[in-house]
Design a protein around this motif. Structure first.
Motif, short mmCIF file in Angstrom:
data_model
loop_
_atom_site.label_atom_id
_atom_site.label_comp_id
_atom_site.label_asym_id
_atom_site.label_seq_id
_atom_site.Cartn_x
_atom_site.Cartn_y
_atom_site.Cartn_z
N ARG A 481 0.80 -1.22 -0.18
CA ARG A 481 -0.08 0.14 0.20
C ARG A 481 0.96 1.12 -0.01
NH1 ARG A 481 -2.60 3.12 4.31
NH2 ARG A 481 -4.42 4.17 3.29
N LEU A 482 1.79 1.15 0.66
CA LEU A 482 2.81 2.33 0.79
C LEU A 482 4.17 2.11 0.01
CD1 LEU A 482 2.72 3.03 4.62
CD2 LEU A 482 1.73 4.34 2.91
N PRO A 483 4.77 3.00 -0.65
CA PRO A 483 5.91 2.99 -1.26
C PRO A 483 6.95 2.58 -0.50
CG PRO A 483 5.53 5.38 -0.96
CD PRO A 483 4.19 4.41 -0.66
N VAL A 484 8.12 1.80 -1.02
CA VAL A 484 8.99 1.23 -0.11
C VAL A 484 10.05 2.27 0.58
CG1 VAL A 484 10.80 1.13 -2.14
CG2 VAL A 484 11.07 -0.47 -0.31
N THR A 485 9.98 3.39 0.00
CA THR A 485 10.71 4.55 0.84
C THR A 485 10.12 5.05 1.89
OG1 THR A 485 9.24 6.06 -0.84
CG2 THR A 485 11.60 5.78 -1.37
N ILE A 486 8.60 4.69 2.23
CA ILE A 486 7.89 5.22 3.59
C ILE A 486 7.69 3.80 4.11
CG2 ILE A 486 5.72 6.21 4.20
CD1 ILE A 486 7.81 8.18 3.26
N ARG A 487 7.26 2.76 3.50
CA ARG A 487 6.91 1.58 4.29
C ARG A 487 7.64 1.18 5.08
NH1 ARG A 487 6.78 -3.67 4.56
NH2 ARG A 487 4.97 -4.90 4.58
N PHE A 488 9.12 0.96 5.10
CA PHE A 488 9.87 0.59 6.00
C PHE A 488 10.73 1.57 6.86
CE2 PHE A 488 9.71 -2.74 2.67
CZ PHE A 488 9.59 -3.92 3.58
N ALA A 489 10.23 3.00 6.76
CA ALA A 489 11.04 4.02 7.35
C ALA A 489 10.74 3.57 8.93
CB ALA A 489 10.07 5.28 7.05
N ASP A 490 9.94 3.22 9.56
CA ASP A 490 9.89 3.22 10.82
C ASP A 490 10.63 1.96 11.41
OD1 ASP A 490 8.11 5.23 11.52
OD2 ASP A 490 6.34 4.02 11.51
N ALA A 491 10.55 1.05 10.33
CA ALA A 491 11.16 -0.35 10.89
C ALA A 491 12.84 0.03 10.94
CB ALA A 491 10.92 -1.56 9.65
N VAL A 492 13.30 0.79 9.83
CA VAL A 492 14.83 0.98 9.90
C VAL A 492 15.15 1.85 11.10
CG1 VAL A 492 16.41 2.53 8.59
CG2 VAL A 492 15.06 0.92 7.34
N GLY A 493 14.31 2.85 11.37
CA GLY A 493 14.53 3.54 12.56
C GLY A 493 14.66 2.78 14.00
N GLU A 494 13.68 1.85 13.94
CA GLU A 494 13.71 0.81 15.20
C GLU A 494 14.72 -0.03 15.22
OE1 GLU A 494 9.93 -0.83 14.20
OE2 GLU A 494 8.76 0.74 15.25
N VAL A 495 15.29 -0.43 14.04
CA VAL A 495 16.61 -1.25 14.29
C VAL A 495 17.84 -0.40 14.50
CG1 VAL A 495 18.18 -2.44 12.61
CG2 VAL A 495 15.67 -3.13 12.61
N ILE A 496 17.89 0.74 13.95
CA ILE A 496 19.00 1.54 14.52
C ILE A 496 19.06 1.95 16.07
CG2 ILE A 496 20.00 3.91 14.28
CD1 ILE A 496 19.10 3.58 11.05
N LEU A 497 17.82 2.16 16.45
CA LEU A 497 17.72 2.38 18.05
C LEU A 497 17.83 1.14 18.80
CD1 LEU A 497 15.62 5.61 18.12
CD2 LEU A 497 17.99 5.37 18.21
N ALA A 498 17.51 -0.20 18.30
CA ALA A 498 17.43 -1.12 19.10
C ALA A 498 18.88 -1.67 19.98
CB ALA A 498 16.88 -2.38 18.40
N ALA A 499 19.86 -1.22 19.82
CA ALA A 499 21.03 -1.44 20.22
C ALA A 499 22.03 -0.56 19.98
CB ALA A 499 21.62 -2.92 19.76
N PRO A 500 23.12 -0.34 20.75
CA PRO A 500 24.18 0.91 20.70
C PRO A 500 24.92 0.40 19.06
CG PRO A 500 24.45 -0.15 22.80
CD PRO A 500 23.21 -1.00 22.31
N GLN A 501 25.22 1.73 18.33
CA GLN A 501 25.52 1.39 17.11
C GLN A 501 27.23 1.73 16.83
OE1 GLN A 501 24.26 -0.38 14.42
NE2 GLN A 501 22.52 -0.60 15.74
N THR A 502 27.69 0.44 16.32
CA THR A 502 29.31 1.04 16.07
C THR A 502 29.35 0.40 14.45
OG1 THR A 502 29.82 -1.22 16.60
CG2 THR A 502 29.84 0.31 18.30
N SER A 503 28.45 0.30 13.79
CA SER A 503 28.58 -0.19 12.41
C SER A 503 28.97 1.04 11.64
CB SER A 503 27.39 -0.85 11.90
OG SER A 503 26.20 0.06 12.10
N GLU A 504 29.19 1.05 10.46
CA GLU A 504 29.52 1.81 9.59
C GLU A 504 28.08 2.49 9.10
OE1 GLU A 504 30.41 0.22 5.05
OE2 GLU A 504 31.57 -0.77 6.51
N PRO A 505 28.15 3.84 8.61
CA PRO A 505 26.95 4.51 8.59
C PRO A 505 26.20 4.17 7.22
CG PRO A 505 28.68 6.11 8.01
CD PRO A 505 29.24 5.04 8.80
#
Length: 513
Positions: A481-505
């Motif tokens: 229903r939503l374009p891929v640019t918007i559909r996964f926006a929340d999911a990406v943000g949730e993963v980024i904040l789910a643990a301290p990040q040391t990966s490359e940007p």
């Protein structure tokens, strides 16, 4: 009476092997194969309990062959066009499908996992459960030279039931863990650290999300391990029956499950199942993702990221800066000019790297929020002068407007109501002629699309939005229903904040989904 300015947008075509085009991914893969021609082998690993890995083996063997569609439901059409038999992995993707994983980790102990999930402190519980998988995966990948392209992470049903923020453990089943510090005390330490940092070590558990899937994905970003998380009940639903012989869990038919998991597997193994056909040369789509930090005394702090997608479906996520981007009064996210500029500079450089150092001709920024003057200045300054930057706000209209048509089916997908030369409602879901049905529970709601910044014909923007609903490789649907640019926006943000990040940007999109 005022006349509605309604238009009908064409259904976007997808390209498959031999340059053939069709609108339904399953048709194209069944008849022609993937757009990249296929791969010699799909190297996958498996991690789980012994019984979980055994169930994956049975499922892998099943999808190596033909998986038929279910018989028509009672009262349904004799033929339901949305159902396509799965022809077998090799036939659909022109690739060798091993019946056994390349590497197996079947040492996840059921009892240890069971006890970890029942620790009363939920942050400690989920971290302990994720530890079992992450530690084993990282240790194995560090030891082998030719690691699998991706790993199936097979989880028992109790991980799904108890591994989410709202999960509750019955009092009599709770187990006392090691953490004595409360979340409030941990937040206080975050602002006022102690001299030797001993208490901070205990407080670290609160930096990890109480969501098993998100935390697992987040902690595997740094070691760059791609995963496909799957429930045991998805792989072998007939192993889990009620007393009346019916499946305990209601899932989709076996052919649909095969299409979805096999497509995701092919993509995560490095393949391209399909791509958008006839897309303008030099176009780049970027979805802006924001997520508020869960455990913080200052709830205005949020992470920002940019998801870049090309017509090929290739996706890259760029992690931006953590900052006070959330405004509690407007309920919107806006980054400052320097952060906006850095984000777009990373996007443009990645595009250049993939296109012989040529910048994009058009760069479309999709966001749920509008664009402030400050951040827009940063976005534009981060792109070269020859790139046309366009800002598009895409939001769910919910029940703001209902559109009906005569007959038993709702409005057609692709119907758009033009409100002005920059605003429109567009029905990205609705009746689909190819499927001869509408796959939804109620009257479809439109999406509100607004060209907020820059110059571009509204119809072009709407057609692009329609196209971007068709490149979700983690599934194999006619469209989202939503374009891929918007559909996964929340999911990406949730993963980024789910643990301290040391990966490359900068990491490929497949690490996040």
């Amino acid at each position: 009476m005022e006349t509605l300015n309604l238009i009908s947008l064409p259904e976007p075509q997808l390209e498959f092997k031999y340059g053939q085009t069709l609108v339904y991914p399953r048709d194209g893969l069944y008849l022609y194969g993937p757009v990249d021609g296929g791969r010699p082998d799909v190297h996958y690993g498996a991690i789980g309990t012994k019984s979980g890995v055994e169930r994956l083996g049975r499922w892998a063997k099943a999808i190596a062959g033909f998986v038929n569609i279910p018989p028509p439901r009672k009262g349904a059409k004799a033929v339901e066009p949305q159902h396509i038999p799965f022809p077998g992995f090799s036939a659909a993707f022109n690739s060798n499908w091993p019946l056994q994983p390349k590497t197996v980790i079947d040492t996840i102990d059921s009892r240890t996992l069971h006890e970890a999930l029942r620790i009363s402190n939920r942050n400690e519980a989920i971290k302990a459960a994720v530890d079992l998988y992450v530690n084993a995966l990282v240790a194995r990948c560090d030891r082998i030279e030719d690691a699998p392209s991706f790993w199936f992470v097979i989880i028992p049903e109790e991980v799904y039931d108890l591994g989410r923020p709202l999960s509750r453990i019955p009092t009599k089943e709770k187990i006392q863990g090691k953490t004595r510090m409360s979340k409030a005390e941990a937040l206080k330490l975050d602002k006022q650290p102690t001299l030797f940092g001993i208490e901070e070590a205990e407080a670290d558990v609160y930096k990890y999300a109480t969501h098993f899937r998100r935390q697992l994905k987040a902690r595997l970003l740094s070691p760059k391990i791609v995963t496909q998380i799957v429930r045991e009940t998805t792989l072998t639903p007939d192993d889990f029956l009620r007393s009346d012989g019916q499946r305990k869990r209601r899932i989709e038919d076996d052919a649909t499950v095969a299409w979805k998991l096999a497509t995701g597997s092919y993509y995560k193994a490095g393949g391209r199942p399909w791509q958008l056909a006839g897309v303008r040369e030099g176009v780049c789509y970027v979805g802006l993702a924001y997520k508020r930090r869960e455990a913080t005394a200052d709830d205005g702090f949020a992470c920002c990221a940019a998801q870049m997608f090309l017509s090929s479906g290739e996706g890259v996520v760029f992690r931006g800066a953590l900052g006070p981007w959330y405004n509690s009064d407007t309920k919107q996210f806006h980054i400052d000019e320097p952060a906006a500029k850095r984000l777009i500079e990373m996007v443009v450089q990645e595009y250049r790297d993939q296109h012989d150092n040529k910048p994009p001709r058009e760069l479309f920024l999709h966001a749920k929020s509008n664009f402030s003057d400050e951040e827009w200045t940063g976005f534009v300054s981060g792109a070269p002068p020859e790139t046309n930057v366009v800002g598009v706000q895409i939001s769910d209209a919910h029940d703001a407007l209902k559109l009906f048509r005569p007959g038993k089916y709702p409005v057609m997908r692709g119907t758009a109501l033009l409100l002005s030369d920059s605003d429109a409602y567009v029905w990205t879901s609705g009746y689909v002629p190819r499927l001869d049905t509408y796959l939804g529970p109620e009257t479809p709601n439109p999406v509100l699309v607004r060209r907020q910044r820059g110059n571009c014909e509204l119809r072009t923007i709407l057609e692009d939005v329609m196209s971007l609903t068709k490149i979700n490789f983690n599934s194999c649907l006619h469209n989202d229903r939503l374009p891929v640019t918007i559909r996964f926006a929340d999911a990406v943000g949730e993963v980024i904040l789910a643990a301290p990040q040391t990966s490359e940007p900068k990491l490929a999109f497949k690490y996040y989904i």
